[in-house]
Scaffold this active site. Structure first.
Site, PDB file in Angstrom:
ATOM      1  N   ASN A   6       0.852  -1.175   0.000  1.00  0.00           N
ATOM      2  CA  ASN A   6       0.000   0.000   0.000  1.00  0.00           C
ATOM      3  C   ASN A   6       0.889   1.226   0.000  1.00  0.00           C
ATOM      4  O   ASN A   6       1.862   1.295   0.748  1.00  0.00           O
ATOM      5  CB  ASN A   6      -0.917   0.020   1.229  1.00  0.00           C
ATOM      6  CG  ASN A   6      -2.054  -0.955   1.066  1.00  0.00           C
ATOM      7  OD1 ASN A   6      -2.794  -0.872   0.096  1.00  0.00           O
ATOM      8  ND2 ASN A   6      -2.195  -1.868   2.001  1.00  0.00           N
ATOM      9  N   PRO A  54      -7.452  -2.554 -16.730  1.00  0.00           N
ATOM     10  CA  PRO A  54      -7.455  -3.903 -17.298  1.00  0.00           C
ATOM     11  C   PRO A  54      -8.817  -4.572 -17.226  1.00  0.00           C
ATOM     12  O   PRO A  54      -9.567  -4.384 -16.272  1.00  0.00           O
ATOM     13  CB  PRO A  54      -6.444  -4.647 -16.418  1.00  0.00           C
ATOM     14  CG  PRO A  54      -6.485  -3.926 -15.117  1.00  0.00           C
ATOM     15  CD  PRO A  54      -6.786  -2.492 -15.440  1.00  0.00           C
ATOM     16  N   MET A  57      -9.864 -12.061 -18.830  1.00  0.00           N
ATOM     17  CA  MET A  57      -9.686 -12.899 -20.007  1.00  0.00           C
ATOM     18  C   MET A  57     -10.919 -12.919 -20.910  1.00  0.00           C
ATOM     19  O   MET A  57     -10.868 -13.458 -22.000  1.00  0.00           O
ATOM     20  CB  MET A  57      -9.298 -14.315 -19.601  1.00  0.00           C
ATOM     21  CG  MET A  57      -7.891 -14.372 -19.052  1.00  0.00           C
ATOM     22  SD  MET A  57      -7.212 -16.024 -18.953  1.00  0.00           S
ATOM     23  CE  MET A  57      -8.232 -16.765 -17.710  1.00  0.00           C
ATOM     24  N   SER A  61      -9.858  -4.343 -22.166  1.00  0.00           N
ATOM     25  CA  SER A  61      -9.122  -3.398 -21.328  1.00  0.00           C
ATOM     26  C   SER A  61      -9.263  -2.022 -21.969  1.00  0.00           C
ATOM     27  O   SER A  61      -9.617  -1.917 -23.141  1.00  0.00           O
ATOM     28  CB  SER A  61      -7.642  -3.779 -21.263  1.00  0.00           C
ATOM     29  OG  SER A  61      -7.487  -5.003 -20.615  1.00  0.00           O
ATOM     30  N   HIS A  80      -8.908   1.052 -11.121  1.00  0.00           N
ATOM     31  CA  HIS A  80      -7.916   0.293 -11.875  1.00  0.00           C
ATOM     32  C   HIS A  80      -8.479  -1.055 -12.277  1.00  0.00           C
ATOM     33  O   HIS A  80      -7.752  -1.981 -12.597  1.00  0.00           O
ATOM     34  CB  HIS A  80      -6.587   0.167 -11.132  1.00  0.00           C
ATOM     35  CG  HIS A  80      -6.624  -0.693  -9.907  1.00  0.00           C
ATOM     36  ND1 HIS A  80      -6.791  -2.050  -9.962  1.00  0.00           N
ATOM     37  CD2 HIS A  80      -6.519  -0.381  -8.612  1.00  0.00           C
ATOM     38  CE1 HIS A  80      -6.785  -2.539  -8.735  1.00  0.00           C
ATOM     39  NE2 HIS A  80      -6.617  -1.540  -7.896  1.00  0.00           N
ATOM     40  N   GLY A  81      -9.774  -1.198 -12.319  1.00  0.00           N
ATOM     41  CA  GLY A  81     -10.441  -2.433 -12.720  1.00  0.00           C
ATOM     42  C   GLY A  81     -11.731  -2.584 -11.926  1.00  0.00           C
ATOM     43  O   GLY A  81     -12.009  -1.812 -11.006  1.00  0.00           O
ATOM     44  N   GLY A  83     -12.806  -5.248 -10.166  1.00  0.00           N
ATOM     45  CA  GLY A  83     -12.798  -6.093  -8.972  1.00  0.00           C
ATOM     46  C   GLY A  83     -13.243  -7.514  -9.281  1.00  0.00           C
ATOM     47  O   GLY A  83     -13.517  -7.865 -10.420  1.00  0.00           O
TER      48      GLY A  83
END
Length: 128
Positions: A6, A54, A57, A61, A80-81, A83
């Site tokens: 962190n 991102p 699969m 992205s 950042h995505g 989850g």
């Protein structure tokens, strides 16, 4: 076992109409500074900070850039995505032995190189 780091950064931001130095912790987010921000590397300063969001699969992205609104609304942060739906352990238990490999290689034309079945299962698009 993976290690988690962190990080909090000491940054200058506007709060209640005045500039202040703040510790900004972006747990679950990444920095997205706008064009001409002095902390962006010179190569990107003209367009804004590049941000990679991102997919997984089975999903796309996105390559984005920081905007002034991010500074005003989120101290220059963005997600950042999306989850995970399942924990990594639950994903491994939930998938049949070959499901992740077949799911991706046959229907989405994705080639995966992994250390084993568990790696595929925990990153399956049905798990994230």
């Amino acid at each position: 076992m993976t290690s988690v780091i962190n990080v909090a950064k000491y940054e200058k931001h506007m709060v209640d109409g005045r500039e202040r130095m703040l510790w900004v912790h972006r747990k679950g987010a990444t920095r997205a500074f706008p064009p001409n921000h002095p902390e962006i590397p010179a190569d990107y300063r003209r367009i804004g900070q590049p941000v990679l969001i991102p997919g997984d699969m089975g999903r796309e992205s996105y390559l984005c850039i920081g905007a002034q609104a991010a500074m005003e609304q989120t101290f220059g942060s963005t997600c950042h995505g999306a989850g995970r739906v399942l924990s990594r352990a639950a994903a491994i238990k939930a998938h049949p032995r070959d499901a992740p490999s077949n799911e991706n290689s046959k229907t989405k034309h994705i080639i995966v190189m992994a250390h084993g079945r568990d790696t595929l299962a925990e990153e399956s698009s049905r798990s994230i």
